[in-house]
Design an enzyme around this catalytic site. Sequence first.
Site, PDB file in Angstrom:
ATOM      1  N   LYS A  78      25.680  -0.507 100.244  1.00  0.00           N
ATOM      2  CA  LYS A  78      26.132  -1.952 100.549  1.00  0.00           C
ATOM      3  C   LYS A  78      25.230  -3.100 100.000  1.00  0.00           C
ATOM      4  CE  LYS A  78      28.577  -4.120 104.167  1.00  0.00           C
ATOM      5  NZ  LYS A  78      29.870  -3.836 104.699  1.00  0.00           N
ATOM      6  N   VAL A 179      38.058 -14.749 115.174  1.00  0.00           N
ATOM      7  CA  VAL A 179      39.396 -14.644 114.710  1.00  0.00           C
ATOM      8  C   VAL A 179      39.331 -14.872 113.377  1.00  0.00           C
ATOM      9  CG1 VAL A 179      40.521 -14.846 116.810  1.00  0.00           C
ATOM     10  CG2 VAL A 179      39.866 -16.642 115.595  1.00  0.00           C
ATOM     11  N   HIS A 181      39.205 -13.291 109.207  1.00  0.00           N
ATOM     12  CA  HIS A 181      40.126 -12.328 108.398  1.00  0.00           C
ATOM     13  C   HIS A 181      40.845 -11.070 109.104  1.00  0.00           C
ATOM     14  CE1 HIS A 181      38.170 -14.287 105.022  1.00  0.00           C
ATOM     15  NE2 HIS A 181      39.399 -14.363 104.436  1.00  0.00           N
ATOM     16  N   GLY A 183      40.019 -10.329 112.693  1.00  0.00           N
ATOM     17  CA  GLY A 183      40.153 -10.619 113.966  1.00  0.00           C
ATOM     18  C   GLY A 183      41.621 -11.574 113.916  1.00  0.00           C
TER      19      GLY A 183
HETATM   20  P1  NAI Z   1      35.184 -13.279 108.673  1.00  0.00           P
HETATM   21  O1  NAI Z   1      33.931 -14.096 108.053  1.00  0.00           O
HETATM   22  O2  NAI Z   1      36.514 -13.570 108.091  1.00  0.00           O
HETATM   23  O3  NAI Z   1      35.362 -13.592 110.189  1.00  0.00           O
HETATM   24  C1  NAI Z   1      34.560 -13.461 111.240  1.00  0.00           C
HETATM   25  C2  NAI Z   1      34.775 -14.594 112.298  1.00  0.00           C
HETATM   26  O4  NAI Z   1      33.934 -14.551 113.241  1.00  0.00           O
HETATM   27  C3  NAI Z   1      34.609 -16.055 111.722  1.00  0.00           C
HETATM   28  O5  NAI Z   1      35.923 -16.856 111.720  1.00  0.00           O
HETATM   29  C4  NAI Z   1      33.580 -16.662 112.126  1.00  0.00           C
HETATM   30  O6  NAI Z   1      33.782 -18.258 112.383  1.00  0.00           O
HETATM   31  C5  NAI Z   1      33.498 -15.897 113.639  1.00  0.00           C
HETATM   32  N1  NAI Z   1      32.238 -16.010 114.348  1.00  0.00           N
HETATM   33  C6  NAI Z   1      31.028 -15.866 113.576  1.00  0.00           C
HETATM   34  N2  NAI Z   1      29.993 -15.852 114.873  1.00  0.00           N
HETATM   35  C7  NAI Z   1      30.627 -15.984 115.930  1.00  0.00           C
HETATM   36  C8  NAI Z   1      30.466 -15.873 117.216  1.00  0.00           C
HETATM   37  N3  NAI Z   1      29.152 -16.052 117.555  1.00  0.00           N
HETATM   38  N4  NAI Z   1      31.336 -16.007 117.975  1.00  0.00           N
HETATM   39  C9  NAI Z   1      32.624 -15.756 117.839  1.00  0.00           C
HETATM   40  N5  NAI Z   1      33.262 -16.036 116.538  1.00  0.00           N
HETATM   41  C10 NAI Z   1      32.159 -16.056 115.776  1.00  0.00           C
HETATM   42  O7  NAI Z   1      34.842 -11.655 108.589  1.00  0.00           O
HETATM   43  P2  NAI Z   1      35.884 -10.442 108.740  1.00  0.00           P
HETATM   44  O8  NAI Z   1      36.210  -9.951 107.432  1.00  0.00           O
HETATM   45  O9  NAI Z   1      37.083 -10.822 109.572  1.00  0.00           O
HETATM   46  O10 NAI Z   1      35.086  -9.224 109.504  1.00  0.00           O
HETATM   47  C11 NAI Z   1      34.588  -9.523 110.763  1.00  0.00           C
HETATM   48  C12 NAI Z   1      34.026  -8.260 111.200  1.00  0.00           C
HETATM   49  O11 NAI Z   1      34.447  -7.134 110.991  1.00  0.00           O
HETATM   50  C13 NAI Z   1      32.487  -8.322 110.467  1.00  0.00           C
HETATM   51  O12 NAI Z   1      31.491  -7.781 111.110  1.00  0.00           O
HETATM   52  C14 NAI Z   1      32.864  -7.314 109.316  1.00  0.00           C
HETATM   53  O13 NAI Z   1      31.549  -6.709 108.649  1.00  0.00           O
HETATM   54  C15 NAI Z   1      33.759  -6.339 110.031  1.00  0.00           C
HETATM   55  N6  NAI Z   1      34.471  -5.757 109.023  1.00  0.00           N
HETATM   56  C16 NAI Z   1      35.387  -6.259 108.076  1.00  0.00           C
HETATM   57  C17 NAI Z   1      36.075  -5.596 107.351  1.00  0.00           C
HETATM   58  C18 NAI Z   1      37.018  -6.157 106.436  1.00  0.00           C
HETATM   59  O14 NAI Z   1      37.850  -5.472 106.063  1.00  0.00           O
HETATM   60  N7  NAI Z   1      36.930  -7.323 106.218  1.00  0.00           N
HETATM   61  C19 NAI Z   1      36.132  -4.051 107.250  1.00  0.00           C
HETATM   62  C20 NAI Z   1      35.134  -3.431 108.107  1.00  0.00           C
HETATM   63  C21 NAI Z   1      34.280  -4.356 109.035  1.00  0.00           C
END
Ligand code: NAI
Length: 349
Positions: A78, A179, A181, A183
Amino acid sequence: MFDQDGYRDHESVTWISDAATGLRAVIAVHSSALGPAMGGCRLWHYDAPGAALTDALRLSHGMSLKNAMAGLPLGGGKAVILGPVNDAQRGALFEAFGRSVDDLSGRYVTAEDVGVSVADMASVARRTRHVSGVTAAGGVGGDPSPFTARGVLRGIEAAVQHTLGRSDLDGLRVAVQGVGHVGGALCGFLAERGARLIVADTNAKRLGQICDETGAEAVALDDVLEADVDVVAPCALGGAITSETAAGLRAKIVAGAANNQLADPAAGSVLRKRGITYVPDYVINAGGIIAVGAEYLGGGSEASVLADVDAIGPRIATLLAQADADDEAPEILADRRAEQIIATARKAR
Ligand code: NAI
């Protein structure tokens, strides 16, 4: 480093600094026993460089476990980039990061994580071929998020069947924390299946957009984990489930995309004592690495990648059934299995 929180016999840690672009980053290779150490690159604002190191160490170890459990010929690594970055320098900064990845000659392969986009990875790809999540050739690879969301959906289906004895999601109440990418895509899939959604996000604009698209109900940040729902899906950052939040949950299932959802092992114990099913994060969220792994390794088709992502469902069903049979927490059983797979590969090497 050897006493650092999160250090688990990592093979190497590289600190990177590039004065011209302001890049400061850490690349942690936990294990390359199963193959090239693959895992995303996170861009985050850390209070101190030590916190960035801890994050890189924990996340890279998690990638080893995730890739092993997903049956991939990939080790775990990572990278974290210490934010904030200067927007005007962003392309050059990711190119500099790409040069550093290239210096590792394929021992580490990078892709997207929180704060990093497909466009950023395209900049990285100008300097190294050890990058993925860049182009979706023939439906394989590109943005990993939709694949991750699909795998989480399969995991929720398996956990619902296991815990609630239901094979459909119609009317199922699901609270999604974050919510972004993954969520957001998960909300879309769940809404299509008739689930009723409760959502929260720090980004009000994104929250409004997802509510409009899926009919979800928005709640305050502090209320989402305690919502009166069947499933809680943490899809923001790690550490959402502490002993305190676990004690307040009303859901029967915790199954979401975020890495390192349990703040500590005690949080898992509280869930277990309360009869709440926890689906281990790195087992349910492997869809993205399955897709970008196929992009990097080559040879996969869209159909084979989707089949591999869908296999997350049966894998979780088996894991939960075995955990019940052994009277063991699913996360402990998963850790033991993954560590065994890695240890066997280390010995063979
Ligand atoms: P992202 O950055 O697109 O989405 C995260 C969302 O959470 C954002 O909309 C942000 O505003 C919100 N957020 C941040 N703090 C918050 C809180 N305290 N309460 C509510 N919402 C909050 O990231 P992504 O790519 O959707 O990833 C989400 C999670 O999934 C991360 O932990 C990531 O490590 C994990 N993940 C993502 C993968 C992927 O394919 N993108 C693959 C495996 C795990």
